[in-house]
Structure formats: C-alpha cells, structure tokens
Motif scaffolding. Structure first.
Motif, PDB file in Angstrom:
ATOM      1  N   LEU A 102       0.821  -1.214   0.000  1.00  9.03           N
ATOM      2  CA  LEU A 102       0.000   0.000   0.000  1.00  9.03           C
ATOM      3  C   LEU A 102       0.853   1.260   0.000  1.00  9.03           C
ATOM      4  O   LEU A 102       0.519   2.237  -0.670  1.00  9.03           O
ATOM      5  CB  LEU A 102      -0.952  -0.003   1.199  1.00  9.03           C
ATOM      6  CG  LEU A 102      -2.024  -1.093   1.188  1.00  9.03           C
ATOM      7  CD1 LEU A 102      -2.854  -1.042   2.457  1.00  9.03           C
ATOM      8  CD2 LEU A 102      -2.897  -0.989  -0.049  1.00  9.03           C
ATOM      9  N   VAL A 103       1.965   1.249   0.721  1.00  6.85           N
ATOM     10  CA  VAL A 103       2.848   2.419   0.742  1.00  6.85           C
ATOM     11  C   VAL A 103       3.396   2.676  -0.657  1.00  6.85           C
ATOM     12  O   VAL A 103       3.412   3.805  -1.139  1.00  6.85           O
ATOM     13  CB  VAL A 103       3.992   2.239   1.762  1.00  6.85           C
ATOM     14  CG1 VAL A 103       5.063   3.306   1.586  1.00  6.85           C
ATOM     15  CG2 VAL A 103       3.437   2.275   3.180  1.00  6.85           C
ATOM     16  N   ARG A 104       3.843   1.638  -1.352  1.00  4.55           N
ATOM     17  CA  ARG A 104       4.391   1.813  -2.705  1.00  4.55           C
ATOM     18  C   ARG A 104       3.357   2.396  -3.664  1.00  4.55           C
ATOM     19  O   ARG A 104       3.699   3.138  -4.573  1.00  4.55           O
ATOM     20  CB  ARG A 104       4.939   0.501  -3.248  1.00  4.55           C
ATOM     21  CG  ARG A 104       6.275   0.142  -2.651  1.00  4.55           C
ATOM     22  CD  ARG A 104       6.911  -1.011  -3.420  1.00  4.55           C
ATOM     23  NE  ARG A 104       8.176  -1.375  -2.856  1.00  4.55           N
ATOM     24  CZ  ARG A 104       9.333  -0.767  -3.115  1.00  4.55           C
ATOM     25  NH1 ARG A 104       9.359   0.252  -3.940  1.00  4.55           N
ATOM     26  NH2 ARG A 104      10.458  -1.168  -2.553  1.00  4.55           N
ATOM     27  N   ARG A 105       2.089   2.074  -3.456  1.00  2.00           N
ATOM     28  CA  ARG A 105       1.034   2.627  -4.313  1.00  2.00           C
ATOM     29  C   ARG A 105       0.864   4.124  -4.118  1.00  2.00           C
ATOM     30  O   ARG A 105       0.391   4.820  -5.007  1.00  2.00           O
ATOM     31  CB  ARG A 105      -0.293   1.930  -4.038  1.00  2.00           C
ATOM     32  CG  ARG A 105      -0.374   0.539  -4.567  1.00  2.00           C
ATOM     33  CD  ARG A 105      -1.746  -0.036  -4.341  1.00  2.00           C
ATOM     34  NE  ARG A 105      -1.733  -1.472  -4.548  1.00  2.00           N
ATOM     35  CZ  ARG A 105      -2.637  -2.296  -4.084  1.00  2.00           C
ATOM     36  NH1 ARG A 105      -3.646  -1.833  -3.362  1.00  2.00           N
ATOM     37  NH2 ARG A 105      -2.556  -3.586  -4.326  1.00  2.00           N
ATOM     38  N   LEU A 106       1.224   4.623  -2.936  1.00  2.00           N
ATOM     39  CA  LEU A 106       1.057   6.043  -2.628  1.00  2.00           C
ATOM     40  C   LEU A 106       2.290   6.884  -2.937  1.00  2.00           C
ATOM     41  O   LEU A 106       2.211   8.108  -2.963  1.00  2.00           O
ATOM     42  CB  LEU A 106       0.697   6.223  -1.153  1.00  2.00           C
ATOM     43  CG  LEU A 106      -0.696   5.767  -0.754  1.00  2.00           C
ATOM     44  CD1 LEU A 106      -0.865   5.855   0.755  1.00  2.00           C
ATOM     45  CD2 LEU A 106      -1.756   6.592  -1.464  1.00  2.00           C
ATOM     46  N   LEU A 107       3.432   6.233  -3.148  1.00  2.00           N
ATOM     47  CA  LEU A 107       4.672   6.968  -3.386  1.00  2.00           C
ATOM     48  C   LEU A 107       5.028   6.989  -4.866  1.00  2.00           C
ATOM     49  O   LEU A 107       4.940   5.980  -5.553  1.00  2.00           O
ATOM     50  CB  LEU A 107       5.831   6.349  -2.600  1.00  2.00           C
ATOM     51  CG  LEU A 107       5.686   6.324  -1.089  1.00  2.00           C
ATOM     52  CD1 LEU A 107       6.930   5.717  -0.454  1.00  2.00           C
ATOM     53  CD2 LEU A 107       5.403   7.700  -0.533  1.00  2.00           C
ATOM     54  N   ASP A 108       5.463   8.142  -5.322  1.00  2.00           N
ATOM     55  CA  ASP A 108       5.979   8.302  -6.673  1.00  2.00           C
ATOM     56  C   ASP A 108       7.309   7.541  -6.766  1.00  2.00           C
ATOM     57  O   ASP A 108       8.074   7.518  -5.795  1.00  2.00           O
ATOM     58  CB  ASP A 108       6.213   9.796  -6.926  1.00  2.00           C
ATOM     59  CG  ASP A 108       6.580  10.089  -8.354  1.00  2.00           C
ATOM     60  OD1 ASP A 108       5.663  10.459  -9.108  1.00  2.00           O
ATOM     61  OD2 ASP A 108       7.766   9.961  -8.702  1.00  2.00           O
ATOM     62  N   PRO A 109       7.611   6.904  -7.894  1.00  2.00           N
ATOM     63  CA  PRO A 109       8.892   6.199  -8.022  1.00  2.00           C
ATOM     64  C   PRO A 109      10.115   7.096  -7.780  1.00  2.00           C
ATOM     65  O   PRO A 109      11.181   6.602  -7.419  1.00  2.00           O
ATOM     66  CB  PRO A 109       8.881   5.680  -9.456  1.00  2.00           C
ATOM     67  CG  PRO A 109       7.443   5.572  -9.804  1.00  2.00           C
ATOM     68  CD  PRO A 109       6.761   6.703  -9.063  1.00  2.00           C
ATOM     69  N   GLU A 110       9.955   8.411  -7.920  1.00  2.00           N
ATOM     70  CA  GLU A 110      11.061   9.344  -7.665  1.00  2.00           C
ATOM     71  C   GLU A 110      10.968   9.971  -6.270  1.00  2.00           C
ATOM     72  O   GLU A 110      11.634  10.967  -5.981  1.00  2.00           O
ATOM     73  CB  GLU A 110      11.066  10.437  -8.733  1.00  2.00           C
ATOM     74  CG  GLU A 110      11.333   9.899 -10.125  1.00  2.00           C
ATOM     75  CD  GLU A 110      11.306  10.996 -11.174  1.00  2.00           C
ATOM     76  OE1 GLU A 110      11.826  12.095 -10.909  1.00  2.00           O
ATOM     77  OE2 GLU A 110      10.745  10.744 -12.253  1.00  2.00           O
ATOM     78  N   PHE A 111      10.176   9.379  -5.399  1.00  2.00           N
ATOM     79  CA  PHE A 111       9.931   9.903  -4.058  1.00  2.00           C
ATOM     80  C   PHE A 111      11.213  10.134  -3.262  1.00  2.00           C
ATOM     81  O   PHE A 111      12.145   9.333  -3.278  1.00  2.00           O
ATOM     82  CB  PHE A 111       9.055   8.914  -3.281  1.00  2.00           C
ATOM     83  CG  PHE A 111       8.912   9.249  -1.819  1.00  2.00           C
ATOM     84  CD1 PHE A 111       7.997  10.199  -1.408  1.00  2.00           C
ATOM     85  CD2 PHE A 111       9.687   8.605  -0.869  1.00  2.00           C
ATOM     86  CE1 PHE A 111       7.861  10.504  -0.063  1.00  2.00           C
ATOM     87  CE2 PHE A 111       9.556   8.906   0.479  1.00  2.00           C
ATOM     88  CZ  PHE A 111       8.647   9.857   0.879  1.00  2.00           C
ATOM     89  N   VAL A 112      11.221  11.257  -2.531  1.00  2.00           N
ATOM     90  CA  VAL A 112      12.272  11.591  -1.570  1.00  2.00           C
ATOM     91  C   VAL A 112      11.595  12.232  -0.363  1.00  2.00           C
ATOM     92  O   VAL A 112      10.664  13.018  -0.516  1.00  2.00           O
ATOM     93  CB  VAL A 112      13.309  12.570  -2.161  1.00  2.00           C
ATOM     94  CG1 VAL A 112      14.298  13.036  -1.087  1.00  2.00           C
ATOM     95  CG2 VAL A 112      14.052  11.945  -3.323  1.00  2.00           C
TER      96      VAL A 112
END
Length: 110
Positions: free
Chosen positions: A11-21
């Motif tokens: 679920l966390v990965r679904r909410l984060l952009d692949p370029e997340f910082v």
C-alpha cells in the motif's frame, strides 16, 4: 497516516511516486525503496500504538497535476509541520507523493 497503510509495503508503494524523496523530522533522507521497508517498524504503524493526529490541512495547486499539501501532526505528544508534493500519474489517474518534509516543532513554539 493510517496504521494499516503504514504497515503494508504494498500500500505504501502505491502512494509513493517512483522518484519519491523525504526529509524526515529526524533530518534523515529517505527514498522510494527505503521508505516502504522502514515504515512497518516505525511509530504510527501499529494498530494498538500511538497514531498521527493531523490538523491545519491546506492544499494548493502549483500546476496541472501537481499539488502542495501542508499540515501539522501530533503523535505521542510530539508535533511536526509537514509539507508534501503530490503528482498525478495520467496513465492510471492516481496521485502519488513525490516529496515530503517534516519539521519538528519544539514544545515552546505556538
């Protein structure tokens, strides 16, 4: 901020952009790969533990498909001001967090 989401890497990965910082309240820098791995063990992920209490939410559209969200949280008596950028992904019409920063608020600051 929900414990069930924080505890789930999927679920966390679904909410984060692949370029997340993220720059956390601790000053640590987190990436897309690091955050889902760490969140299940962090405060706020246990159903029977302390929970984040958000307030003062405000959002501003910066450009089409880009929103800036600001808010304050309290967890276990500690307050932080938070700022995040959310990007819309047109291919699946989802919003994902691109950047997040948390700044601790000392008890004496209003």
């Amino acid at each position: 901020m929900e414990p069930g989401v924080r505890a789930s890497r999927v679920l966390v990965r679904r909410l984060l952009d692949p370029e997340f910082v993220e720059v956390g309240a601790s000053g640590r820098r987190w990436t897309y790969d690091e955050m889902p791995a760490a969140l299940p063990g962090m405060e706020g992920a246990a159903e029977d533990g302390p929970r984040y209490e958000p307030s003062e939410m405000a959002g501003a559209v910066l450009a089409p498909g880009l929103v800036h969200l600001t808010y304050t949280t309290v967890i276990d008596g500690r307050r932080a001001r938070r700022s995040s950028l959310w990007r819309r992904h047109a291919e699946d019409d989802t919003w994902r967090m691109y950047y997040h920063q948390a700044t601790p608020v000392p008890p004496q600051v209003g």
